[in-house]
Design a protein around this motif. Structure first.
Motif, PDB file in Angstrom:
ATOM      1  N   GLY A   9     -14.903 -64.646 -11.067  1.00 57.85           N
ATOM      2  CA  GLY A   9     -14.280 -64.308 -12.099  1.00 57.85           C
ATOM      3  C   GLY A   9     -13.269 -63.658 -11.548  1.00 57.85           C
ATOM      4  N   ARG A  38     -17.744 -67.111 -23.735  1.00 59.19           N
ATOM      5  CA  ARG A  38     -16.783 -65.644 -23.872  1.00 59.19           C
ATOM      6  C   ARG A  38     -16.905 -65.024 -25.142  1.00 59.19           C
ATOM      7  N   ARG A  45     -19.116 -63.576 -29.067  1.00 55.40           N
ATOM      8  CA  ARG A  45     -18.633 -64.480 -28.581  1.00 55.40           C
ATOM      9  C   ARG A  45     -18.461 -65.987 -29.158  1.00 55.40           C
ATOM     10  N   THR A  91      -8.803 -63.880 -21.730  1.00 50.61           N
ATOM     11  CA  THR A  91      -8.964 -62.948 -20.962  1.00 50.61           C
ATOM     12  C   THR A  91     -10.318 -62.803 -22.216  1.00 50.61           C
ATOM     13  N   VAL A  93     -15.522 -61.762 -21.536  1.00 53.06           N
ATOM     14  CA  VAL A  93     -16.270 -61.737 -20.217  1.00 53.06           C
ATOM     15  C   VAL A  93     -16.948 -63.831 -20.322  1.00 53.06           C
ATOM     16  N   TYR A  94     -17.156 -64.232 -19.836  1.00 53.31           N
ATOM     17  CA  TYR A  94     -17.546 -65.528 -19.634  1.00 53.31           C
ATOM     18  C   TYR A  94     -19.275 -65.665 -19.036  1.00 53.31           C
ATOM     19  N   TYR A  95     -20.065 -66.462 -19.945  1.00 53.61           N
ATOM     20  CA  TYR A  95     -21.418 -66.242 -19.442  1.00 53.61           C
ATOM     21  C   TYR A  95     -21.940 -67.822 -19.613  1.00 53.61           C
ATOM     22  N   GLN A 111     -25.465 -62.605 -16.699  1.00 53.45           N
ATOM     23  CA  GLN A 111     -24.850 -61.723 -16.676  1.00 53.45           C
ATOM     24  C   GLN A 111     -23.455 -61.324 -16.943  1.00 53.45           C
ATOM     25  N   GLY A 112     -22.927 -62.619 -16.740  1.00 53.57           N
ATOM     26  CA  GLY A 112     -21.335 -62.940 -17.177  1.00 53.57           C
ATOM     27  C   GLY A 112     -20.293 -62.377 -16.200  1.00 53.57           C
ATOM     28  N   THR A 113     -19.361 -62.675 -16.362  1.00 54.66           N
ATOM     29  CA  THR A 113     -18.123 -62.158 -15.076  1.00 54.66           C
ATOM     30  C   THR A 113     -16.758 -62.604 -15.774  1.00 54.66           C
ATOM     31  N   GLN A 114     -16.344 -61.355 -15.466  1.00 55.46           N
ATOM     32  CA  GLN A 114     -14.427 -60.718 -16.135  1.00 55.46           C
ATOM     33  C   GLN A 114     -13.766 -61.654 -15.663  1.00 55.46           C
ATOM     34  N   THR A 116      -9.664 -62.036 -16.055  1.00 57.14           N
ATOM     35  CA  THR A 116      -8.767 -61.547 -17.473  1.00 57.14           C
ATOM     36  C   THR A 116      -6.979 -61.928 -17.005  1.00 57.14           C
TER      37      THR A 116
END
Length: 119
Positions: A9, A38, A45, A91, A93-95, A111-114, A116
């Motif tokens: 991310g 996301r 989500r 934009t 948080v992608y899981y 845990q997710g990655t941002q 933007t």
């Protein structure tokens, strides 16, 4: 147990590209599919894309069709999400998540990655 770790991310301008990775470890043998979801601020989500464990079938949300591509590397037990032509509305948080069988929900989550996207 299954562990999922997302990476890739970041901040990108509209029209740009990013590639997300999700490395799976633990008891992943026999899993049915992996998916990307996301969650944007203030929103629920939502589903983005999924790929079967064999890689033979994929499915996408209408909002990302033609722009995002999901793929997997079985040797590395890793799933990727190539995101092109990014828009500010991407934009979030992608899981990543694993579905252990066809009839089950996605049981394990990273845990997710941002991501933007600036306009």
């Amino acid at each position: 147990q299954v562990q999922l770790v997302e990476s890739g991310g970041g901040l990108v301008q509209a029209g740009g590209s990013l590639r997300l990775s999700c490395a799976a470890s633990g008891r992943t043998f026999g899993s049915y599919a992996m998916g990307w979801f996301r969650q944007a601020p203030g929103k629920e989500r939502e589903f983005v894309a999924t790929i079967t464990w064999s890689g033979s079938r994929t499915s996408y949300a209408d909002s990302v069709k033609g722009r995002f591509t999901i793929s997997r590397d079985n040797a590395k037990n890793t799933v990727y999400l190539q995101m092109n032509s990014l828009k500010p509305e991407d934009t979030a948080v992608y899981y990543c998540a694993i579905k252990k069988s066809l009839g089950s929900p996605y049981n394990y989550w990273g845990q997710g990655t941002q991501v933007t996207v600036s306009s």
